[in-house]
Design a protein around this motif. Structure first.
Motif, PDB file in Angstrom:
ATOM      1  N   GLY A  32       0.800  -1.204   0.000  1.00 55.29           N
ATOM      2  CA  GLY A  32       0.000   0.000   0.000  1.00 55.29           C
ATOM      3  C   GLY A  32       0.840   1.263   0.000  1.00 55.29           C
ATOM      4  N   THR A  33       0.182   2.370   0.209  1.00 52.29           N
ATOM      5  CA  THR A  33       0.861   3.657   0.237  1.00 52.29           C
ATOM      6  C   THR A  33       1.747   3.796   1.460  1.00 52.29           C
ATOM      7  N   ASN A  34       1.353   3.130   2.559  1.00 53.46           N
ATOM      8  CA  ASN A  34       2.086   3.251   3.813  1.00 53.46           C
ATOM      9  C   ASN A  34       2.790   1.964   4.222  1.00 53.46           C
ATOM     10  N   ILE A 158      -9.590   2.186   5.420  1.00 51.09           N
ATOM     11  CA  ILE A 158      -8.856   3.448   5.341  1.00 51.09           C
ATOM     12  C   ILE A 158      -7.392   3.132   5.068  1.00 51.09           C
ATOM     13  N   GLY A 159      -6.946   3.449   3.867  1.00 47.91           N
ATOM     14  CA  GLY A 159      -5.574   3.162   3.497  1.00 47.91           C
ATOM     15  C   GLY A 159      -4.681   4.376   3.578  1.00 47.91           C
ATOM     16  N   PRO A 190     -10.064   8.854  -3.414  1.00 46.30           N
ATOM     17  CA  PRO A 190      -8.623   9.058  -3.618  1.00 46.30           C
ATOM     18  C   PRO A 190      -7.998   9.881  -2.498  1.00 46.30           C
ATOM     19  N   VAL A 191      -8.217   9.440  -1.278  1.00 42.94           N
ATOM     20  CA  VAL A 191      -7.655  10.121  -0.118  1.00 42.94           C
ATOM     21  C   VAL A 191      -7.411   9.090   0.975  1.00 42.94           C
ATOM     22  N   GLY A 192      -6.240   9.155   1.591  1.00 44.79           N
ATOM     23  CA  GLY A 192      -5.885   8.236   2.668  1.00 44.79           C
ATOM     24  C   GLY A 192      -5.092   8.978   3.727  1.00 44.79           C
ATOM     25  N   THR A 242     -11.820  -1.755   8.633  1.00 44.68           N
ATOM     26  CA  THR A 242     -10.543  -2.450   8.638  1.00 44.68           C
ATOM     27  C   THR A 242      -9.459  -1.478   8.219  1.00 44.68           C
ATOM     28  N   SER A 243      -8.509  -1.244   9.082  1.00 41.25           N
ATOM     29  CA  SER A 243      -7.392  -0.340   8.774  1.00 41.25           C
ATOM     30  C   SER A 243      -6.584  -0.144  10.039  1.00 41.25           C
TER      31      SER A 243
END
Length: 350
Positions: A32-34, A158-159, A190-192, A242-243
């Protein structure tokens, strides 16, 4: 190499240590992004048994809140983590794997260039999945925690760079029914936590800044909220999240001295308890957040951005309860592969 919308799975060569195992392991990787997260499991009765796992914060999408390229440092951190994943995959009797990348690689102009480098240098074929696939896999990974008598559930993930939301309609059916068949509507915002924190700042978040974040997310969420507004009126409606954000909120609420997945996965929280945790986070310093064992230094500047996304979802879909899942994409990948291979049917358990 798998591009957007294509499907590719990776089968690892068997190592000497793998040949000594008698099970048939599956591997799922979520880049993922993080985070870079790997799960290796073997089928068991209707589910699976985890035999190895790996998770590392790599912040691959660092800087994407202001630009469109993956940074050199972020790429090197991620490549190092993926080498660990490759070693773990080869050390087990992995018969099939699916390795996916999400928003950071979808958004970055050099995302596919990075994917090709990983294929050539490490030998991992990573698939950049589209947003619908990501939302569907998230649902498959945690839908088992939906209350069986709930007429509707809003599931969200929530990514770091995007947030997936889905309306799961109808009560839980027979065990053989795939949860994805109950998805009535879905969206990918398109927001995390990474992109939102980079735009608004994560060191000192005032109530005003927090509300600005909530307002932005609420605007992005509005089209889905209009489609799925009827969900909240269904009997026993609840949210299922889930996040890292929701598991962190759950761990803080429980006052854990050390994060414990067994206590957090599947726990229920009331709305006022969520608000109490958010209020504490807003009044805390960056160091306070870093010192909390359920947050840590690497995520101290991201947690309030995640809470803002959570708050926007809660306002759009008022619910008395939120159920927290410490499971998601990786579990969804594993379940989908095992369903496709009919591993439970072969064992007479389907």
């Amino acid at each position: 190499m798998a591009l957007h919308g294509e499907r590719e799975t990776y089968v690892a060569p068997r190592s000497k240590s793998a040949s000594r195992r008698t099970g048939n392991a599956y591997a799922a990787l979520d880049l993922g992004t993080n985070n870079c997260r790997l799960l290796i499991a073997e089928p068991s009765y209707h589910e699976f048994r985890v035999i190895d796992a790996f998770s590392r914060i790599v912040r691959l999408g660092e800087g994407l809140g202001h630009g469109d390229r993956l940074g050199d440092d972020a790429i090197e951190r991620t490549v190092a983590a993926l080498r660990v994943c490759k070693t773990k995959i080869e050390s087990k009797n992995v018969v099939r794997a699916r390795l996916i990348a999400t928003e950071a690689c979808r958004h970055a102009s050099n995302g596919l260039e990075f994917i090709e480098r990983v294929r050539q240098e490490i030998g991992l074929a990573i698939e950049v999945v589209d947003r619908k696939t990501e939302a569907t896999l998230a649902v498959m990974g945690c839908a088992a925690l939906a209350h069986p008598k709930a007429g509707s559930v809003i599931i969200f993930d929530i990514g770091g760079g995007s947030t997936e939301v889905a309306w799961l309609d109808g009560q839980t059916g027979p065990a053989g029914i795939c949860p994805s068949e109950r998805i009535r509507a879905w969206d990918s915002l398109p927001v995390g936590v990474v992109t939102l924190a980079e735009r608004y700042g994560g060191t000192r978040v005032t109530h005003s800044v927090f509300e600005d974040m909530v307002e932005e997310v609420s605007g992005r969420l509005l089209p889905f909220a209009l489609k799925a507004g009827a969900a909240a009126a269904a009997p026993n409606f609840h949210l299922l999240g889930t996040s890292g954000t929701v598991t962190t909120v759950g761990g803080i609420h429980l006052g854990l001295e050390r994060y414990d997945r067994r206590r957090v996965d599947g726990m229920w929280m009331r709305g006022d308890d969520i608000e109490s945790v958010t209020d504490w986070l807003l009044s805390s310093s960056l160091q306070d957040r870093a010192d909390n064992p359920c947050i840590g230094r690497d995520r101290a500047d991201l947690v309030l951005a995640g809470c803002a996304i959570l708050e926007a979802i809660r306002r759009a879909f008022p619910a008395n309860y939120l159920r927290i899942a410490d499971r998601g994409l990786r579990e969804g990948i594993l379940m989908s592969m095992m369903r496709e291979d009919k591993v439970w049917a072969r064992r007479g358990h389907a």
